[in-house]
Motif scaffolding. Structure first.
Motif, PDB file in Angstrom:
ATOM      1  N   MET A   1      59.921  48.599  36.977  1.00  0.00           N
ATOM      2  CA  MET A   1      60.711  47.803  36.035  1.00  0.00           C
ATOM      3  C   MET A   1      61.680  48.700  35.277  1.00  0.00           C
ATOM      4  O   MET A   1      62.874  48.394  35.141  1.00  0.00           O
ATOM      5  CB  MET A   1      59.792  47.087  35.045  1.00  0.00           C
ATOM      6  CG  MET A   1      58.977  45.953  35.633  1.00  0.00           C
ATOM      7  SD  MET A   1      59.952  44.471  36.029  1.00  0.00           S
ATOM      8  CE  MET A   1      60.460  43.921  34.391  1.00  0.00           C
ATOM      9  N   ARG A   2      61.154  49.817  34.803  1.00  0.00           N
ATOM     10  CA  ARG A   2      61.992  50.734  34.010  1.00  0.00           C
ATOM     11  C   ARG A   2      63.143  51.284  34.848  1.00  0.00           C
ATOM     12  O   ARG A   2      64.287  51.355  34.384  1.00  0.00           O
ATOM     13  CB  ARG A   2      61.128  51.876  33.462  1.00  0.00           C
ATOM     14  CG  ARG A   2      61.906  52.903  32.648  1.00  0.00           C
ATOM     15  CD  ARG A   2      60.978  53.986  32.124  1.00  0.00           C
ATOM     16  NE  ARG A   2      60.173  54.575  33.175  1.00  0.00           N
ATOM     17  CZ  ARG A   2      60.607  55.456  34.066  1.00  0.00           C
ATOM     18  NH1 ARG A   2      61.882  55.852  34.031  1.00  0.00           N
ATOM     19  NH2 ARG A   2      59.796  55.958  34.976  1.00  0.00           N
ATOM     20  N   LYS A   3      62.864  51.663  36.094  1.00  0.00           N
ATOM     21  CA  LYS A   3      63.909  52.209  36.962  1.00  0.00           C
ATOM     22  C   LYS A   3      65.011  51.173  37.219  1.00  0.00           C
ATOM     23  O   LYS A   3      66.205  51.513  37.249  1.00  0.00           O
ATOM     24  CB  LYS A   3      63.307  52.667  38.284  1.00  0.00           C
ATOM     25  CG  LYS A   3      62.473  53.939  38.182  1.00  0.00           C
ATOM     26  CD  LYS A   3      61.894  54.325  39.542  1.00  0.00           C
ATOM     27  CE  LYS A   3      61.076  55.602  39.455  1.00  0.00           C
ATOM     28  NZ  LYS A   3      60.475  55.954  40.774  1.00  0.00           N
TER      29      LYS A   3
ATOM     30  N   SER B   1      54.051  34.961  43.010  1.00  0.00           N
ATOM     31  CA  SER B   1      53.263  34.659  41.813  1.00  0.00           C
ATOM     32  C   SER B   1      51.966  35.453  41.801  1.00  0.00           C
ATOM     33  O   SER B   1      51.427  35.818  42.845  1.00  0.00           O
ATOM     34  CB  SER B   1      52.942  33.166  41.757  1.00  0.00           C
ATOM     35  OG  SER B   1      52.182  32.842  40.611  1.00  0.00           O
ATOM     36  N   GLY B   2      51.481  35.714  40.607  1.00  0.00           N
ATOM     37  CA  GLY B   2      50.172  36.344  40.470  1.00  0.00           C
ATOM     38  C   GLY B   2      50.186  37.843  40.360  1.00  0.00           C
ATOM     39  O   GLY B   2      49.140  38.469  40.207  1.00  0.00           O
ATOM     40  N   ALA B   3      51.371  38.457  40.472  1.00  0.00           N
ATOM     41  CA  ALA B   3      51.465  39.917  40.343  1.00  0.00           C
ATOM     42  C   ALA B   3      52.822  40.262  39.745  1.00  0.00           C
ATOM     43  O   ALA B   3      53.779  39.492  39.859  1.00  0.00           O
ATOM     44  CB  ALA B   3      51.289  40.595  41.695  1.00  0.00           C
TER      45      ALA B   3
ATOM     46  N   ILE C   1      56.811  30.171  39.649  1.00  0.00           N
ATOM     47  CA  ILE C   1      57.767  30.054  40.759  1.00  0.00           C
ATOM     48  C   ILE C   1      58.114  28.581  40.904  1.00  0.00           C
ATOM     49  O   ILE C   1      57.253  27.754  41.197  1.00  0.00           O
ATOM     50  CB  ILE C   1      57.197  30.586  42.085  1.00  0.00           C
ATOM     51  CG1 ILE C   1      56.774  32.051  41.949  1.00  0.00           C
ATOM     52  CG2 ILE C   1      58.227  30.411  43.202  1.00  0.00           C
ATOM     53  CD1 ILE C   1      57.907  33.016  41.677  1.00  0.00           C
ATOM     54  N   GLY C   2      59.373  28.246  40.682  1.00  0.00           N
ATOM     55  CA  GLY C   2      59.818  26.870  40.813  1.00  0.00           C
ATOM     56  C   GLY C   2      60.516  26.630  42.146  1.00  0.00           C
ATOM     57  O   GLY C   2      60.536  27.488  43.026  1.00  0.00           O
TER      58      GLY C   2
ATOM     59  N   ALA D   1      61.896  41.044  43.888  1.00  0.00           N
ATOM     60  CA  ALA D   1      62.986  40.586  43.026  1.00  0.00           C
ATOM     61  C   ALA D   1      62.508  39.481  42.093  1.00  0.00           C
ATOM     62  O   ALA D   1      62.904  39.438  40.916  1.00  0.00           O
ATOM     63  CB  ALA D   1      64.153  40.098  43.879  1.00  0.00           C
ATOM     64  N   LEU D   2      61.668  38.583  42.597  1.00  0.00           N
ATOM     65  CA  LEU D   2      61.130  37.514  41.754  1.00  0.00           C
ATOM     66  C   LEU D   2      60.156  38.072  40.726  1.00  0.00           C
ATOM     67  O   LEU D   2      60.125  37.634  39.567  1.00  0.00           O
ATOM     68  CB  LEU D   2      60.457  36.446  42.615  1.00  0.00           C
ATOM     69  CG  LEU D   2      61.383  35.678  43.577  1.00  0.00           C
ATOM     70  CD1 LEU D   2      60.576  34.701  44.430  1.00  0.00           C
ATOM     71  CD2 LEU D   2      62.473  34.934  42.810  1.00  0.00           C
ATOM     72  N   ARG D   3      59.372  39.064  41.124  1.00  0.00           N
ATOM     73  CA  ARG D   3      58.424  39.679  40.183  1.00  0.00           C
ATOM     74  C   ARG D   3      59.139  40.450  39.085  1.00  0.00           C
ATOM     75  O   ARG D   3      58.638  40.550  37.965  1.00  0.00           O
ATOM     76  CB  ARG D   3      57.451  40.583  40.941  1.00  0.00           C
ATOM     77  CG  ARG D   3      56.440  39.803  41.756  1.00  0.00           C
ATOM     78  CD  ARG D   3      55.580  40.687  42.654  1.00  0.00           C
ATOM     79  NE  ARG D   3      54.622  39.874  43.401  1.00  0.00           N
ATOM     80  CZ  ARG D   3      53.841  40.345  44.361  1.00  0.00           C
ATOM     81  NH1 ARG D   3      53.893  41.632  44.694  1.00  0.00           N
ATOM     82  NH2 ARG D   3      53.010  39.528  44.997  1.00  0.00           N
TER      83      ARG D   3
END
Length: 310
Positions: free
Chosen positions: A292-294, A283-285, A16-17, A253-255
């Motif tokens: 993701m697939r959906k 972060s971390g998960a 995460i920046g 959304a970030l994950r």
């Protein structure tokens, strides 16, 4: 905070920046006082965020100035990415201007080297290097003034063009749940060991969940037509499953972006401490594989051929 390789630079960057467009930007955002901006950068470092993305034209140069002040005495803790092409004076992509632009960035940022410099959304015909941009950047790399260089682009077509004609080590690309087209070039970027920085990961705020079909916009966000607002609102209804009591829409959304191992870091904008902490908490998960697939299927089925703009 988890970290990922930053291409061939030898650096590790926080996944995460910190998107520094808002630092000092009083034109498009509510005013942020200088000391508040500096405290925000320090808080980011305390949270483990070490990647900072800026540019000469962000806040007419003040983003770099504030980042330089905040990182004084802390330079070794940070990885700084800045750009070339847009400046407070206007837009100029001439290769002859790269060196002087970099020198001005070094002065504003109070540093003697930049971790990476990107050509900032150049015209397509500049991406093959025929105008000498990559050679100038290669020279600056040899001199130790930059560790890596690349381009900031918005499409897989641009990514393929730049990768095929250069030895760039970094690339900043637009990618999010509502815009997945650039993923078509992620595999080639990985093969070439190019660090991918992901910009606009929250679709300019829509994927934070704070907008809906009744939202109205001014300033830079007034670019959205009523049709685009309605389309995005309908899509939000379809992706509500990614958030729950422990996971906000922003975090999910970030994950989603971080679910792609080719990605080095993602750079959501930061306007205040609450946003910073929410971003860092992603972060971390990762999202579950089924989610993701959906989301990938939603893109292919319902979004790819729509003109949502950006």
């Amino acid at each position: 905070m988890k970290y990922r390789r930053y291409g061939t630079t030898g650096k590790q960057v926080s996944e995460i920046g910190f998107g520094a467009w808002q630092l000092g930007n009083k034109q498009d955002w509510a005013a942020m006082e200088d000391d508040e901006a500096i405290r925000l950068v320090h808080e980011a470092l305390d949270l483990g965020v070490n990647f900072f993305d800026t540019a000469p034209n962000y806040a007419q140069g003040k983003s770099e100035v504030l980042l330089g002040k905040a990182l004084a005495g802390k330079r070794g803790k940070a990885v700084i990415n800045t750009k070339f092409g847009h400046s407070p004076e206007g837009t100029d992509y001439s290769a002859l201007q790269i060196r002087s632009s970099v020198e001005r960035c070094l002065t504003r940022l109070q540093t003697d080297y930049l971790d990476s410099v990107l050509i900032h959304n150049p015209p397509f015909d500049h991406l093959d290097g025929k105008y000498g941009h990559y050679q100038v950047l290669e020279d600056l790399k040899t001199e130790g003034k930059i560790l890596a260089y690349g381009v900031s682009v918005d499409s897989s077509r641009e990514m393929f063009e730049a990768i095929r004609h250069s030895s760039l080590g970094v690339m900043e690309v637009m990618f999010n749940i509502f815009y997945q087209e650039t993923a078509e070039a992620f595999g080639l970027a990985k093969d070439k060991d190019i660090a991918l920085i992901i910009k606009v990961p929250l679709d300019s705020g829509w994927l934070s969940g704070k907008y809906n079909r009744a939202s109205t916009f001014s300033g830079i966000r007034s670019r959205w037509s009523p049709e685009a607002i309605r389309a995005r609102a309908e899509l939000l209804d379809q992706i509500g499953f990614i958030a729950d009591d422990q996971t906000t829409m922003t975090m999910a959304a970030l994950r989603f972006v971080l679910g792609y191992p080719e990605v080095a870091t993602v750079i959501p904008g930061v306007r205040n401490s609450a946003q910073l902490r929410e971003n860092a908490a992603a972060s971390g998960a990762l999202l579950p594989e089924d989610s993701m697939r959906k989301l990938q299927e939603l893109w292919e089925r319902d979004i790819r051929h729509k003109n949502l703009g950006w």
